[in-house]
Design a protein around this motif. Sequence first.
Motif, PDB file in Angstrom:
ATOM      1  N   THR A  32       0.836  -1.206   0.000  1.00 34.11           N
ATOM      2  CA  THR A  32       0.000   0.000   0.000  1.00 34.11           C
ATOM      3  C   THR A  32       0.864   1.247   0.000  1.00 34.11           C
ATOM      4  OG1 THR A  32      -1.749  -1.183   1.177  1.00 34.11           O
ATOM      5  CG2 THR A  32      -1.828   1.220   1.248  1.00 34.11           C
ATOM      6  N   VAL A  33       1.923   1.246   0.796  1.00 33.51           N
ATOM      7  CA  VAL A  33       2.834   2.398   0.814  1.00 33.51           C
ATOM      8  C   VAL A  33       3.483   2.578  -0.553  1.00 33.51           C
ATOM      9  CG1 VAL A  33       5.024   3.271   1.737  1.00 33.51           C
ATOM     10  CG2 VAL A  33       3.266   2.403   3.286  1.00 33.51           C
ATOM     11  N   GLY A  34       3.892   1.481  -1.176  1.00 34.21           N
ATOM     12  CA  GLY A  34       4.500   1.586  -2.504  1.00 34.21           C
ATOM     13  C   GLY A  34       3.567   2.201  -3.525  1.00 34.21           C
ATOM     14  N   VAL A  35       2.347   1.732  -3.549  1.00 31.60           N
ATOM     15  CA  VAL A  35       1.360   2.281  -4.490  1.00 31.60           C
ATOM     16  C   VAL A  35       1.056   3.739  -4.147  1.00 31.60           C
ATOM     17  CG1 VAL A  35      -1.028   2.097  -5.293  1.00 31.60           C
ATOM     18  CG2 VAL A  35       0.374   0.037  -5.058  1.00 31.60           C
ATOM     19  N   ALA A  36       0.871   4.022  -2.861  1.00 34.08           N
ATOM     20  CA  ALA A  36       0.562   5.393  -2.444  1.00 34.08           C
ATOM     21  C   ALA A  36       1.706   6.346  -2.769  1.00 34.08           C
ATOM     22  CB  ALA A  36       0.259   5.428  -0.944  1.00 34.08           C
ATOM     23  N   SER A  37       2.931   5.900  -2.559  1.00 31.36           N
ATOM     24  CA  SER A  37       4.090   6.732  -2.878  1.00 31.36           C
ATOM     25  C   SER A  37       4.165   7.001  -4.377  1.00 31.36           C
ATOM     26  CB  SER A  37       5.371   6.050  -2.404  1.00 31.36           C
ATOM     27  OG  SER A  37       6.491   6.829  -2.729  1.00 31.36           O
ATOM     28  N   PHE A  38       3.946   5.954  -5.173  1.00 32.65           N
ATOM     29  CA  PHE A  38       3.974   6.117  -6.625  1.00 32.65           C
ATOM     30  C   PHE A  38       2.881   7.091  -7.076  1.00 32.65           C
ATOM     31  CE2 PHE A  38       2.475   4.986 -10.862  1.00 32.65           C
ATOM     32  CZ  PHE A  38       3.644   5.116 -11.591  1.00 32.65           C
ATOM     33  N   ALA A  75      11.283   4.225  -3.347  1.00 32.98           N
ATOM     34  CA  ALA A  75      12.258   3.433  -2.594  1.00 32.98           C
ATOM     35  C   ALA A  75      12.421   3.973  -1.172  1.00 32.98           C
ATOM     36  CB  ALA A  75      13.603   3.429  -3.324  1.00 32.98           C
ATOM     37  N   TRP A  76      12.546   5.290  -1.042  1.00 30.04           N
ATOM     38  CA  TRP A  76      12.672   5.909   0.281  1.00 30.04           C
ATOM     39  C   TRP A  76      11.475   5.553   1.158  1.00 30.04           C
ATOM     40  CZ3 TRP A  76      16.175   7.300   3.355  1.00 30.04           C
ATOM     41  CH2 TRP A  76      17.246   8.115   3.011  1.00 30.04           C
ATOM     42  N   ASP A  77      10.291   5.748   0.629  1.00 31.05           N
ATOM     43  CA  ASP A  77       9.081   5.543   1.425  1.00 31.05           C
ATOM     44  C   ASP A  77       8.914   4.091   1.840  1.00 31.05           C
ATOM     45  OD1 ASP A  77       8.607   8.252   1.202  1.00 31.05           O
ATOM     46  OD2 ASP A  77       7.211   8.039  -0.468  1.00 31.05           O
ATOM     47  N   VAL A  78       9.211   3.176   0.940  1.00 31.20           N
ATOM     48  CA  VAL A  78       9.100   1.753   1.274  1.00 31.20           C
ATOM     49  C   VAL A  78      10.163   1.358   2.307  1.00 31.20           C
ATOM     50  CG1 VAL A  78       9.382  -0.578   0.329  1.00 31.20           C
ATOM     51  CG2 VAL A  78       7.936   1.077  -0.845  1.00 31.20           C
ATOM     52  N   LEU A  79      11.373   1.900   2.172  1.00 28.19           N
ATOM     53  CA  LEU A  79      12.433   1.584   3.138  1.00 28.19           C
ATOM     54  C   LEU A  79      12.088   2.067   4.548  1.00 28.19           C
ATOM     55  CD1 LEU A  79      15.685   2.347   1.104  1.00 28.19           C
ATOM     56  CD2 LEU A  79      14.926   0.127   1.960  1.00 28.19           C
ATOM     57  N   LEU A  80      11.403   3.186   4.669  1.00 23.23           N
ATOM     58  CA  LEU A  80      11.070   3.720   5.990  1.00 23.23           C
ATOM     59  C   LEU A  80       9.749   3.192   6.548  1.00 23.23           C
ATOM     60  CD1 LEU A  80      12.297   7.401   5.777  1.00 23.23           C
ATOM     61  CD2 LEU A  80      13.293   5.488   7.006  1.00 23.23           C
ATOM     62  N   THR A  81       9.002   2.468   5.749  1.00 23.01           N
ATOM     63  CA  THR A  81       7.699   1.951   6.191  1.00 23.01           C
ATOM     64  C   THR A  81       7.770   1.165   7.499  1.00 23.01           C
ATOM     65  OG1 THR A  81       6.791   1.965   3.972  1.00 23.01           O
ATOM     66  CG2 THR A  81       5.757   0.470   5.546  1.00 23.01           C
TER      67      THR A  81
END
Length: 170
Positions: free
Chosen positions: A105-111, A143-149
């Motif tokens: 969800t974070v990956g999709v939301a970030s994109f 990448a940043w957002d997924v790494l910090l999730t």
Amino acid sequence: MSAARGLVALAAVVVALVLQVTLFAHLSWAGVVPNLCLLVVVGAGLVRGAEFAMVLGLAAGVLLDLAPPADHVAGRWALALVVVGYLVGRVRSDVRPTATSVVATVGVASFVGTSVFAITGVLLGDPGLGVGQLLEVVVVALAWDVLLTPFVLPPVMLVFRRLEPHGVAA
């Protein structure tokens, strides 16, 4: 929503914003910093639903648009985070989310959020990145957002769960 819940949610956004523009500004990767405000909005959407996340996304986006060193037309992050809040809130389910589904969800939301921000910049003629560089920025932001999730979402979701009255589904 009570005033206390609203203040706690706004405090979460302010803390995320301060960390984003101070600490993480020094840790940028290819000029891109992680969007902690987006992660707070995702956490709100997963726990509280679309309406709450959209309102919080608007507040977070306006603050992000106006916080230094903003160099873009104000309103772009506000629009992007409202869209993210809506989408995440609509896909949330009543069952407890798994680690995999939260990261996805974070990956999709970030994109989506970064793409909305970038596309509105192109449409508004904001000087900055060319169309060719936009994809690189979107990928680095994702990448940043997924790494910090794993570090940001659990405490944020816990705070938003505690804001929910017992026995009431948001």
